[in-house]
Structures are given as C-alpha cells and as structure tokens.
Design an enzyme around this catalytic site. Structure first.
Site, short mmCIF file in Angstrom:
data_model
loop_
_atom_site.label_atom_id
_atom_site.label_comp_id
_atom_site.label_asym_id
_atom_site.label_seq_id
_atom_site.Cartn_x
_atom_site.Cartn_y
_atom_site.Cartn_z
N GLY A 249 0.64 -1.15 -0.10
CA GLY A 249 -0.03 0.06 -0.52
C GLY A 249 0.49 1.42 -0.04
N CYS A 362 -15.10 4.03 -28.12
CA CYS A 362 -16.36 4.87 -28.03
C CYS A 362 -16.57 4.84 -26.94
CB CYS A 362 -16.69 3.60 -28.87
SG CYS A 362 -16.76 3.42 -30.55
N GLU A 363 -16.64 5.36 -26.21
CA GLU A 363 -16.67 5.68 -24.57
C GLU A 363 -16.43 7.16 -24.36
OE1 GLU A 363 -17.86 3.12 -22.39
OE2 GLU A 363 -18.63 4.59 -21.12
N TYR A 391 -0.79 -1.40 -12.49
CA TYR A 391 -2.01 -1.89 -12.62
C TYR A 391 -2.06 -0.77 -13.59
CZ TYR A 391 -1.74 -2.48 -7.89
OH TYR A 391 -1.93 -3.01 -6.60
C1 LIG Z 1 -3.37 -4.75 -3.40
C2 LIG Z 1 -2.62 -5.54 -2.94
C3 LIG Z 1 -1.41 -5.44 -2.64
C4 LIG Z 1 -0.72 -4.22 -2.79
O1 LIG Z 1 -0.85 -2.77 -2.40
P1 LIG Z 1 -0.08 -1.72 -3.67
O2 LIG Z 1 -0.86 -0.59 -3.09
O3 LIG Z 1 0.42 -2.01 -5.02
O4 LIG Z 1 1.43 -1.54 -2.76
C5 LIG Z 1 -0.82 -6.08 -0.93
N1 LIG Z 1 -1.37 -7.38 -0.73
C6 LIG Z 1 -3.07 -7.12 -1.30
C7 LIG Z 1 -3.58 -8.04 0.01
C8 LIG Z 1 -3.37 -6.35 -1.72
O5 LIG Z 1 -4.96 -7.01 -2.03
#
Ligand SMILES: *Cc1c(COP(=O)(O)O)cnc(C)c1O
Length: 432
Positions: A249, A362-363, A391
């Site tokens: 995260g 087309c959006e 992502y």
């Molecule tokens: C998406 C996710 C991550 C990675 O999150 P990032 O924000 O890309 O670092 C890690 N662990 C779990 C369980 C996730 O769902």
C-alpha cells in the site's frame, strides 16, 4: 522537475526514459507502448530488501504483489532479487510457475478463491494460502486432507483501520469485502476453527489496509492493532504467531503535488514501533512480511502514445486523442487517478492550453487524464504518460477489440520485448 528521476530531457531536448530516447523506442517497437525501466524495478526491490535486512528478523521477506503487473519476466526479476510474491489467481500462479519462480516463496490471496484455484495452488506447491474467511478455511482443510498434506497458511484479519485513500482501494475497514474482522469477534472464531484443522499449519496473520497510502502512521497503527490482537489470542488460546504480514500500500508519486515517500525510513519506523510493542507485550518478535505492488513497479513504467486528432471546441473543451486509452490504462476511468503527461518533443514546456487527453474507445469516459496543460501537439507527435508501471497492463482489456500494447524492458542501454504486441489474430484466437 519530473515525477521520477528516470525521466529526463535528453541532449536533443526531447524526452528520455531510463536513459533512452523515447522516440527511438517508439520507432522501433511502435505505439502504444509500455516501457518498463528494469533497473528502477530492481532498485525499488532493493529499498525493501535492504530495509528488511536492517530492521527485521532474518527470515522476514518483502513480497511483490504481482497483481500490480504480472508477466513472466517480472517473476524472474523478483526471483533474482530475492523477493517473495503474492498471487491472487490461478492465472498469476501459472505465470509465476512458468517463469520458474520458486512457488515455495509465493502467498496466495483473494476473497473468493474457487475450489479449483485452491487445488491448483496446492498442485503447484504454493507456499502459503492466505485464508480470507471461515468458508474458505473449510475448503482449504478439505483439499489439504484429500492430498494428505499440511498446508501452511496465514489468516487475513481486518484490523478496522481507515487509511484515508481512495474509497475503491481502502480494504482495512470492518465492512471490507476482504478478510475477517477483529471487531465483530469473527477473527477470533476463525482462529479457533483453524487451530482445530489437522491439515493446516497456521504460521501467523495477514492484513492489508489499502493502496496509495501516504498517511503518517497508518502502518504503525495497523501493527499495533495486529499485535494487541495477537497477544490477546495468545493469552486466550495459547497460540503464538511466527509471522505477521502488514500487506502493501505505500503510495507513489504520480504528480508533482504527491509526496515522494522514503520507504526505507518508513520501514524503520514500523520496525521500531513493532519492537517496542513486542517488548511491552512480551511477545516474541514475529518474522515480518510486507506486500508492495505499486511502489515496486509504478515509477518504472511509462506509456508512449501517438497523437491522432487534436480538436478545440471554443469556450468548452480541448481534446488530444491518442492511439490507446482506457483499454491500456483504465485508472482514470475507475478511480479518477492523476498522472503526469508529457509531450515527447518538448517535455519541459508547460503550455497555455488545458487539454483532455483521451483514448480511442467508443466511450465518453475513455479519458486518460483531464485538464493537462501542454503545448499544442501535431497529429503524429508522441505523448507519454508517466508512472504507468502498476495496474495498467494488469488491468488492460480488449474493449472495442483493441489489441494490448507490448511491454519493452529497458536495462542499461539495452531494450528487449517482455510481452509482444497483441495481433488481430490473437483477438479471435478463442472464438469458435
Ligand atoms: C493490492 C494488494 C497489495 C498491493 O498493494 P499496493 O498498493 O500495490 O502496494 C498487497 N496485498 C494485498 C492483499 C493486496 O490486495
């Protein structure tokens, strides 16, 4: 001047990425094109690996959350760097296994693993299954019993932390679809039930509070909630966890106004909170896991497009249309994500006019980035969107039957294809 140090103005005044000419790469490989700076990926891994070595017990390991960008070459890089990986589907397990990744270092996540996924993960020798809820526990126990194995597992616990990030990527609150909450007593019930399963070896707990997190002390607060829960479970049920996984995260810098996190320093602070808590609770320091996805690959990526139509609607809006769009990057359409946009020919110029940079689908929602100030480009010019390594490819689609771009890895002065461009034949390969 730019959001990441791998972006620069070359000697010719034009855009360079990872030390290479973006124009030359676009001419060699075509557009749209995903570029990945392999040296930056390795650098980002080493920030985590070095911090883990300094701060946590031997045997602790950062795991690359491979949903951020999953293709064979990336798993090979993770293996070479000594990272573990997170996988969330049979598809990611298969890709990692086909890359030769040692599946003993893989952790299998997901809020709704199918029985087939669970069986496949055991067949492939995935090290850990991260059990999300009680129903899944039964399925894992049954499959492990059938195979006569003892499956290592973590329990995914919802700590009740709000990381103050986008709604769609906040996952640690009590009402999340992921994990089993502490607050309702369900996490404790899940633990009791797990300890009664003869074919599951529970090694600890997992949590993940969200993505694109910049909050000062989110991980410290999460560690505290988790350790207090662990200490309580030890006193009530005699179970001591060996591992604690704090999830992923950490946020990355997409635009100038985003901070640049010093992840090494962040991990040091998590570690000192952890050590203090372990001392005060008299709890043995667990082996630590974290699961960075975005912060490993995002700033290693750039997407290069060719500008098609440039149109002005006086008094209303100005559009730059490019030869890709939400099919290769759905993140603005999904979350309103911000990005830095540059013209390859004049990356240092700001421009007076605000443009919506839009795709070819087309959006009307097919917007890559609204309201960016750029000089007026000509049809045929190249345009780059920065920080697209996470992502983007992994969320890409074939909407409007648009083939997905290739991924080109940049390493030193070399470039090489890691994923080929999809062809029209690829698009009908499964049609019968
Ligand atoms: C998406 C996710 C991550 C990675 O999150 P990032 O924000 O890309 O670092 C890690 N662990 C779990 C369980 C996730 O769902």
């Amino acid at each position: 001047m730019f959001v990441c140090e791998n972006i620069a103005v070359g000697a010719d005044g034009r855009l360079s990425f990872a030390g290479q000419s973006v124009r030359a790469l676009a001419e060699e490989y075509g557009t749209p094109l995903y570029l990945m700076d392999e040296d930056r990926i390795r650098h980002n891994c080493r920030v985590y690996l070095d911090a883990f070595r300094r701060c946590f017990r031997t045997g602790s390991m950062p795991l690359y959350a491979s949903k951020a960008n999953s293709f064979r070459r990336i798993y090979q890089i993770m293996a070479e760097e000594g990272m573990g990986v997170d996988v969330v589907s049979a598809g990611e397990i298969y890709t990692a296994a086909q890359a030769g990744f040692d599946m003993a270092n893989a952790y299998f996540h997901g809020n709704n693993k199918t029985p087939e996924d669970i069986a496949f993960s055991m067949e492939q020798g995935v090290g850990w299954i991260v059990i999300d809820c009680a129903g899944e526990l039964e399925a894992v126990e049954a499959e492990a019993a059938r195979r006569g194995i003892r499956q290592k597992a973590l329990l995914r616990i919802t700590p009740g932390i709000d990381p103050h990030t986008y709604e769609a990527v906040a996952t640690g609150r009590v009402d999340s679809k992921f994990g089993t909450p502490i607050e309702t007593g369900q996490a404790e019930a899940l633990l009791i039930q797990t300890l009664q399963c003869p074919h599951i070896e529970l090694t600890g707990f997992h949590c993940h509070v969200g993505s694109q997190v910049f909050g000062e002390d989110v991980f410290e607060r999460t560690a505290e909630v988790m350790l207090r829960f662990m200490a309580e479970m030890r006193s009530r049920h005699g179970y001591t966890a060996q591992q604690l996984d704090l999830g992923g995260g950490y946020g990355v810098r997409y635009v100038d106004t985003d901070p640049a996190l010093d992840i090494g320093a962040k991990i040091e602070r998590v570690a000192s909170t952890l050590k203090a808590l372990c001392a005060s609770l008299d709890y043995p320091e667990p082996l630590m896991l974290m699961e960075p996805g975005r912060s490993i690959v995002a700033d290693a990526g750039m997407t290069v497009y060719r500008v098609g139509s440039v149109r002005k609607i006086p008094g209303f809006k100005n559009y730059i249309s490019v030869d890709g769009g939400m099919t290769d990057n759905p993140r603005f359409a999904l979350y309103g994500s911000r990005y830095s946009v540059l013209l390859e020919a004049s990356p240092a110029e700001k421009g007076e006019t605000a443009w919506d940079v839009v795709g070819r689908c087309c959006e009307s929602g097919d917007i890559l980035q609204p309201n960016v100030n750029l000089p007026e480009p000509n049809c045929g010019d190249l345009l780059a969107i920065c920080t697209t390594g996470a992502y983007n490819y992994s969320m890409a689609s074939n909407y409007n039957r648009i083939p997905r771009p290739p991924i080109v890895m940049l390493h030193g002065s070399q470039s090489s294809l890691a994923v080929k461009r999809e062809t029209l034949e690829d698009l009908i390969r499964l049609d019968v």
